[in-house]
Design a protein around this motif. Structure first.
Motif, PDB file in Angstrom:
ATOM      1  N   THR A   1      -3.668   5.205   3.972  1.00 20.23           N
ATOM      2  CA  THR A   1      -2.960   4.378   2.991  1.00 20.23           C
ATOM      3  C   THR A   1      -3.893   4.085   1.826  1.00 20.23           C
ATOM      4  OG1 THR A   1      -3.644   2.309   4.037  1.00 20.23           O
ATOM      5  CG2 THR A   1      -1.569   3.280   4.794  1.00 20.23           C
TER       6      THR A   1
ATOM      7  N   GLU B   1      -4.424   1.271  -1.419  1.00 19.82           N
ATOM      8  CA  GLU B   1      -4.034  -0.012  -1.982  1.00 19.82           C
ATOM      9  C   GLU B   1      -3.372   0.171  -3.341  1.00 19.82           C
ATOM     10  OE1 GLU B   1      -6.060  -4.254  -3.415  1.00 19.82           O
ATOM     11  OE2 GLU B   1      -7.296  -2.661  -2.520  1.00 19.82           O
TER      12      GLU B   1
ATOM     13  N   ARG C   1       0.844  -1.189   0.000  1.00 16.40           N
ATOM     14  CA  ARG C   1       0.000   0.000   0.000  1.00 16.40           C
ATOM     15  C   ARG C   1       0.885   1.247   0.000  1.00 16.40           C
ATOM     16  NH1 ARG C   1      -5.495  -1.431   1.480  1.00 16.40           N
ATOM     17  NH2 ARG C   1      -5.988   0.748   1.915  1.00 16.40           N
TER      18      ARG C   1
END
Length: 461
Positions: free
Chosen positions: A366, A368, A358
């Motif tokens: 964060t 992905e 991530r």
């Protein structure tokens, strides 16, 4: 019956010998005997200048024994010289023989061209003593002292405040002669130049991709001079660069057999958490398009995390506090200059989660990275019957890390990597690679200031 000397010997005596006169006391008041009013050592190192009496005169130190100390820069393969008495070339001592090293015997009346003594080598800079005995005609040259002056300081880089730093070359000149060249330490920027004689020196500082600098330093009495900190500023470079070698050739299959060596090596079995959380080796390398990371680890019911810093031009991404993240929050902090910008994490259990990559887009969030944009393999170590020891390999394209396209990176790009074992949310762990103090598994905040550095671009292009 009369005996006659051969003609060749007679000629040699006439041309190379001098009838000894009555011993003199010279200089007045000196209780040493000599046949001459003065003695000089004159040679190619001072331009064969017999008139430079003050700088070439020798000192009578015992009966018929003369000495003179001369400074030489090293290395010198050989020097050429004569001993000259009474300030008169007709009283020159040299030789027509071969080079005898740093000692030998001179011949008198050698006032012709080419009748000099050739001696050497002088392999070390310093003060060398010439000794000459006018009776035995023996001479000797010996090193009596090496200059002890020193210049030291630090080379810093305006755009790089975290070691390892670029390597700077420091060239040292006295007048127009380069007398030394050293490199700055890439861990602390320090340099030092030793064995310098008194005088004024000019130092020139250079590093690839940076504007050169210079400064002037004077040494007096062989003292040590702190030249302070010289800051090199980046020269004009483009907005992007491409990776430089050496490159690795890695197949992401979890084998680790195609890695030549580990970046950081440890031992599985030395963690206080045993095989529930231990790190054996960290591998880091790169090729023209990708960053590669390999990991040998053991874990069960704990997290395995890899933090990555790329010094991305997007200054809004990254975090200094891993405990604030919305994904795998753990009690690890980072220095101001090296925020964690990417995270690879896995929860190791009977039903594992991850590993996944991530992007850390802010101090707490964060995002992905699509699995199609990178490659990752996580396989068991078949030598461990417990199944807790595993191998992980990751390939991350520069286009993911820098988002510049066409495998471009930032000029002078460096990528920093650290891996940890961690407990549950908001906890720290017992181990990191490279090692960092405070990774004791107690749950307290741990600063991860020690990260492995992979240099991606070396020339800014």
């Amino acid at each position: 019956m009369k005996r006659f000397l051969p003609l060749a010997i007679l000629i040699f005596i006439i041309s190379c010998a001098k009838e000894e006169g009555n011993p003199l006391i010279n200089p007045p008041g000196q209780a040493y005997r000599t046949q001459y009013n003065s003695m000089q050592v004159v040679g190619d190192f001072q331009g064969w200048n017999l008139n430079d009496f003050e700088n070439t005169k020798m000192t009578l130190v015992a009966d018929y024994q003369w000495e003179k100390i001369v400074y030489f820069n090293a290395p010198q393969d050989s020097i050429r010289f004569k001993f000259v008495a009474n300030r008169d070339w007709n009283y020159a001592f040299g030789t027509q023989g071969p080079d005898t090293g740093l000692s030998g015997y001179a011949q008198p009346n050698c006032n012709g061209l080419g009748d000099h003594i050739t001696a050497g080598p002088l392999r070390q800079a310093g003060y060398w003593k010439f000794q000459f005995n006018e009776k035995t005609l023996r001479y000797q040259i010996t090193l009596v002292s090496t200059p002890r002056g020193k210049i030291y300081g630090v080379v810093a880089f305006a755009d790089d405040t975290v070691p390892p730093y670029p390597e700077a070359t420091v060239r040292v000149y006295k007048d127009t002669l380069q007398v030394a060249m050293v490199k700055s330490d890439t861990l602390n920027g320090k340099y030092e130049v030793k064995n310098l004689d008194d005088g004024t020196y000019k130092l020139f500082f250079q590093a690839t991709g940076y504007n050169p600098e210079s400064l002037t330093v004077t040494i007096s009495g062989w003292n040590e001079v702190n030249a302070g900190t010289v800051v090199l500023t980046p020269s004009a470079v483009g907005e992007y660069a491409f990776a430089d070698g050496p490159f690795v050739s890695i197949t992401v299959d979890g084998s680790l057999s195609d890695w030549l060596s580990a970046a950081v090596m440890d031992t599985i079995g030395d963690s206080p958490w045993g095989l529930y959380g231990d790190l054996g080796a960290l591998y880091v390398g790169h090729d023209a398009q990708n960053l590669y990371i390999g990991l040998h680890y053991a874990a069960r019911d704990n997290a395995v995390i890899i933090y990555i810093n790329v010094n991305n031009s997007d200054t809004t991404d990254g975090t200094l506090d891993g405990n604030s993240l919305d994904w795998f929050p753990r009690n690890f902090q980072f220095p101001d200059s090296t925020p964690a910008e990417f995270i690879i994490a896995k929860w190791a259990s009977a039903t594992p989660y991850g590993p996944y990559l991530r992007h850390i887009t802010s101090d707490s969030t964060t995002q992905e990275v699509p699995s199609s944009d990178y490659s990752i393999a996580d396989v068991p170590d078949t030598t461990d019957p417990t199944g807790r020891t595993r191998f992980m390999e990751v390939r991350i394209p520069y286009d993911v890390l820098y988002n510049l396209g066409q495998s471009r990176v930032l000029p002078f790009a460096k990528i920093r990597v650290v891996t940890v074992i961690a407990g549950g949310d908001h906890w720290n762990g017992p181990e990191s690679l490279p090692e960092n103090s405070g990774t004791n598994g107690s749950g307290t905040p741990t600063l991860l200031s020690n990260m492995f550095v992979e240099v991606i671009d070396r020339d800014g292009h």
